[in-house]
Scaffold this motif. Structure first.
Motif, PDB file in Angstrom:
ATOM      1  N   ALA A  97       0.855  -1.345  -0.032  1.00 12.12           N
ATOM      2  CA  ALA A  97      -0.106  -0.009  -0.104  1.00 12.12           C
ATOM      3  C   ALA A  97       0.868   1.337   0.115  1.00 12.12           C
ATOM      4  CB  ALA A  97      -0.968  -0.125   1.339  1.00 12.12           C
ATOM      5  N   THR A  98       0.323   2.260  -0.801  1.00 15.59           N
ATOM      6  CA  THR A  98       1.024   3.756  -0.655  1.00 15.59           C
ATOM      7  C   THR A  98      -0.094   4.363  -0.247  1.00 15.59           C
ATOM      8  OG1 THR A  98       0.413   3.954  -3.060  1.00 15.59           O
ATOM      9  CG2 THR A  98       2.860   3.229  -2.605  1.00 15.59           C
ATOM     10  N   VAL A  99       0.003   5.172   0.825  1.00 17.68           N
ATOM     11  CA  VAL A  99      -0.889   6.060   1.339  1.00 17.68           C
ATOM     12  C   VAL A  99      -0.751   7.253   1.635  1.00 17.68           C
ATOM     13  CG1 VAL A  99      -2.322   6.157   3.568  1.00 17.68           C
ATOM     14  CG2 VAL A  99      -1.660   3.950   2.789  1.00 17.68           C
ATOM     15  N   GLY A 100      -1.486   8.143   0.904  1.00 13.47           N
ATOM     16  CA  GLY A 100      -1.481   9.676   0.990  1.00 13.47           C
ATOM     17  C   GLY A 100      -2.695  10.088   1.178  1.00 13.47           C
ATOM     18  N   LEU A 101      -2.833  11.061   2.125  1.00 20.51           N
ATOM     19  CA  LEU A 101      -4.409  11.732   2.551  1.00 20.51           C
ATOM     20  C   LEU A 101      -4.508  13.160   2.207  1.00 20.51           C
ATOM     21  CD1 LEU A 101      -4.365   9.706   5.935  1.00 20.51           C
ATOM     22  CD2 LEU A 101      -5.388   8.923   3.943  1.00 20.51           C
ATOM     23  N   SER A 102      -4.013  13.775   1.378  1.00 22.09           N
ATOM     24  CA  SER A 102      -4.145  15.108   1.093  1.00 22.09           C
ATOM     25  C   SER A 102      -5.519  15.075   0.179  1.00 22.09           C
ATOM     26  CB  SER A 102      -2.991  15.654   0.458  1.00 22.09           C
ATOM     27  OG  SER A 102      -2.739  14.986  -0.747  1.00 22.09           O
ATOM     28  N   ASN A 103      -6.090  14.017  -0.229  1.00 26.38           N
ATOM     29  CA  ASN A 103      -7.171  13.912  -0.988  1.00 26.38           C
ATOM     30  C   ASN A 103      -8.228  13.285  -0.254  1.00 26.38           C
ATOM     31  OD1 ASN A 103      -8.644  14.030  -3.503  1.00 26.38           O
ATOM     32  ND2 ASN A 103      -7.943  12.214  -4.179  1.00 26.38           N
ATOM     33  N   ALA A 104      -8.227  13.414   0.823  1.00 30.59           N
ATOM     34  CA  ALA A 104      -9.118  12.733   1.951  1.00 30.59           C
ATOM     35  C   ALA A 104     -10.506  13.249   1.716  1.00 30.59           C
ATOM     36  CB  ALA A 104      -8.714  12.943   3.238  1.00 30.59           C
ATOM     37  N   GLU A 105     -11.494  12.038   2.054  1.00 35.10           N
ATOM     38  CA  GLU A 105     -12.957  12.403   1.959  1.00 35.10           C
ATOM     39  C   GLU A 105     -13.483  11.814   3.171  1.00 35.10           C
ATOM     40  OE1 GLU A 105     -14.672  14.512   0.112  1.00 35.10           O
ATOM     41  OE2 GLU A 105     -14.004  14.820  -1.911  1.00 35.10           O
ATOM     42  N   ARG A 106     -14.869  11.952   3.301  1.00 35.82           N
ATOM     43  CA  ARG A 106     -15.623  11.481   4.078  1.00 35.82           C
ATOM     44  C   ARG A 106     -16.888  10.643   3.276  1.00 35.82           C
ATOM     45  NH1 ARG A 106     -17.313   9.856   8.991  1.00 35.82           N
ATOM     46  NH2 ARG A 106     -19.485   9.513   9.368  1.00 35.82           N
ATOM     47  N   VAL A 107     -16.966   9.349   3.330  1.00 35.39           N
ATOM     48  CA  VAL A 107     -17.971   8.802   2.422  1.00 35.39           C
ATOM     49  C   VAL A 107     -19.462   9.423   2.610  1.00 35.39           C
ATOM     50  CG1 VAL A 107     -18.797   6.607   3.897  1.00 35.39           C
ATOM     51  CG2 VAL A 107     -18.918   6.376   1.296  1.00 35.39           C
ATOM     52  N   GLY A 108     -19.858   9.988   1.297  1.00 41.90           N
ATOM     53  CA  GLY A 108     -21.363  10.413   1.393  1.00 41.90           C
ATOM     54  C   GLY A 108     -21.262  11.927   1.243  1.00 41.90           C
ATOM     55  N   ARG A 109     -20.241  12.534   1.383  1.00 41.72           N
ATOM     56  CA  ARG A 109     -20.189  13.894   1.483  1.00 41.72           C
ATOM     57  C   ARG A 109     -18.761  14.527   0.753  1.00 41.72           C
ATOM     58  NH1 ARG A 109     -21.292  16.845   7.171  1.00 41.72           N
ATOM     59  NH2 ARG A 109     -21.604  18.673   5.704  1.00 41.72           N
ATOM     60  N   GLN A 203      -0.128   1.203   8.735  1.00 40.89           N
ATOM     61  CA  GLN A 203       1.317   1.673   8.500  1.00 40.89           C
ATOM     62  C   GLN A 203       1.477   2.926   7.666  1.00 40.89           C
ATOM     63  OE1 GLN A 203       4.044  -1.315   7.598  1.00 40.89           O
ATOM     64  NE2 GLN A 203       2.957  -2.943   8.975  1.00 40.89           N
ATOM     65  N   GLY A 204       0.941   2.917   6.706  1.00 41.55           N
ATOM     66  CA  GLY A 204       0.917   4.088   5.818  1.00 41.55           C
ATOM     67  C   GLY A 204       0.472   5.251   6.240  1.00 41.55           C
ATOM     68  N   ALA A 205      -0.762   5.267   6.888  1.00 38.59           N
ATOM     69  CA  ALA A 205      -1.678   6.482   7.453  1.00 38.59           C
ATOM     70  C   ALA A 205      -0.865   6.977   8.634  1.00 38.59           C
ATOM     71  CB  ALA A 205      -3.029   6.066   7.876  1.00 38.59           C
ATOM     72  N   GLN A 206      -0.240   6.140   9.435  1.00 39.02           N
ATOM     73  CA  GLN A 206       0.606   6.419  10.324  1.00 39.02           C
ATOM     74  C   GLN A 206       2.019   7.352   9.861  1.00 39.02           C
ATOM     75  OE1 GLN A 206       1.743   2.878  12.664  1.00 39.02           O
ATOM     76  NE2 GLN A 206      -0.530   3.133  13.963  1.00 39.02           N
ATOM     77  N   ALA A 207       2.374   6.901   8.909  1.00 37.38           N
ATOM     78  CA  ALA A 207       3.695   7.528   8.258  1.00 37.38           C
ATOM     79  C   ALA A 207       3.160   8.828   7.958  1.00 37.38           C
ATOM     80  CB  ALA A 207       4.185   6.670   7.453  1.00 37.38           C
ATOM     81  N   TRP A 208       2.062   9.097   7.164  1.00 36.90           N
ATOM     82  CA  TRP A 208       1.468  10.339   6.520  1.00 36.90           C
ATOM     83  C   TRP A 208       1.201  11.363   7.655  1.00 36.90           C
ATOM     84  CZ3 TRP A 208      -2.440  13.568   6.100  1.00 36.90           C
ATOM     85  CH2 TRP A 208      -2.434  14.315   5.231  1.00 36.90           C
ATOM     86  N   THR A 209       0.584  10.751   8.530  1.00 24.22           N
ATOM     87  CA  THR A 209       0.116  11.646   9.650  1.00 24.22           C
ATOM     88  C   THR A 209       1.252  11.969  10.583  1.00 24.22           C
ATOM     89  OG1 THR A 209      -0.787   9.957  10.985  1.00 24.22           O
ATOM     90  CG2 THR A 209      -2.497  10.943   9.409  1.00 24.22           C
ATOM     91  N   ARG A 210       2.239  11.347  10.735  1.00 28.34           N
ATOM     92  CA  ARG A 210       3.499  11.647  11.803  1.00 28.34           C
ATOM     93  C   ARG A 210       3.851  13.070  11.766  1.00 28.34           C
ATOM     94  NH1 ARG A 210       6.345   7.496  10.814  1.00 28.34           N
ATOM     95  NH2 ARG A 210       4.955   5.813  12.079  1.00 28.34           N
ATOM     96  N   PRO A 211       4.271  13.215  10.400  1.00 32.07           N
ATOM     97  CA  PRO A 211       4.923  14.647  10.276  1.00 32.07           C
ATOM     98  C   PRO A 211       4.106  15.778  10.774  1.00 32.07           C
ATOM     99  CG  PRO A 211       5.382  13.537   8.416  1.00 32.07           C
ATOM    100  CD  PRO A 211       4.508  12.569   9.131  1.00 32.07           C
ATOM    101  N   ALA A 212       2.778  15.732  10.463  1.00 34.19           N
ATOM    102  CA  ALA A 212       1.908  16.752  10.890  1.00 34.19           C
ATOM    103  C   ALA A 212       1.655  16.781  12.337  1.00 34.19           C
ATOM    104  CB  ALA A 212       0.344  16.670  10.292  1.00 34.19           C
TER     105      ALA A 212
END
Length: 218
Positions: A97-109, A203-212
């Motif tokens: 898995a590669t995980v980036g969350l800058s394009n994050a959404e909540r389902v349905g909105r 693991q990928g989400a933790q790595a992405w959110t850790r710097p913030a």
């Protein structure tokens, strides 16, 4: 044994032989036969607003002699990929898995387009068990469920609520043809897929959110 190779801007998963791959990837979506699953890392400069992305990717793949591969696109750092194997009974699943969350959404909105980045979640899952077409679809549902749990656990809050994924997530399931008819939560295949994807995306989400988080507490 499938091999993983990083050669920026490409990450390549060699499946070892041609087999059915089910996905909604940019290149070769649907159920196809393929030997490789690729990630292509991009930056904003690679994708100007008026670009025909599919035509651009076709040229990139042709230059790599990889037009037959299933291929993801992402702007997240592919060097931060997470790889997890999980075994349940006689079946082993592997998730990359590669995980980036800058394009994050909540389902349905949906968020307004101007708020979007292009970091996304791309997951390739391989199984060593032969599956029917129906079981491959069920395994896809388990992988997607595991992705959602991992992102929810990450606790990323948006104006629309808690993030459940990104606007451009993609999952690919690769498994040989076989007679295994079911891959739900009660099965060895479902357990293996679910645990591998859950741990890899976590693991990928933790790595992405850790710097913030470090910046907030620095």
């Amino acid at each position: 044994m499938s091999r993983l190779h990083l050669d920026r801007p490409w990450l390549s998963l060699d499946l070892g032989r041609d087999m059915p791959v089910l996905s909604w990837a940019v290149n070769r979506p649907g159920q196809v036969r393929a030997r490789r699953i690729l990630w292509r890392e991009v930056r904003n400069a690679d994708l100007p607003e008026d670009l025909d992305v599919e035509d651009w990717l076709d040229r990139e793949l042709t230059a790599q002699q990889a037009f037959d591969a299933v291929c993801f696109l992402t702007s997240c750092d592919i060097g931060t990929y997470a790889e997890v194997r999980a075994t349940a009974g006689t079946i082993t699943a592997r998730a990359v898995a590669t995980v980036g969350l800058s394009n994050a959404e909540r389902v349905g909105r949906r968020l307004p387009p101007a708020a979007h980045g292009w970091g996304t979640i791309n997951i390739a899952v391989t199984l060593d068990a032969g599956l029917t077409d129906a079981a491959r679809l069920e395994a896809m549902s388990i992988a997607t469920q595991a992705r959602t749990v991992a992102i929810t656990e990450a606790g990323l809050r948006l104006a629309t609520g808690l993030a459940t994924g990104t606007g451009t997530d993609c999952v690919a399931i690769a498994a040989p043809e076989g007679t295994t008819r079911y891959a739900g939560l009660h099965t060895e295949a479902g357990e293996a897929v679910g645990r591998a994807v859950l741990d890899a995306v976590r693991q990928g989400a933790q790595a992405w959110t850790r710097p913030a988080k470090e910046a907030q507490h620095g």
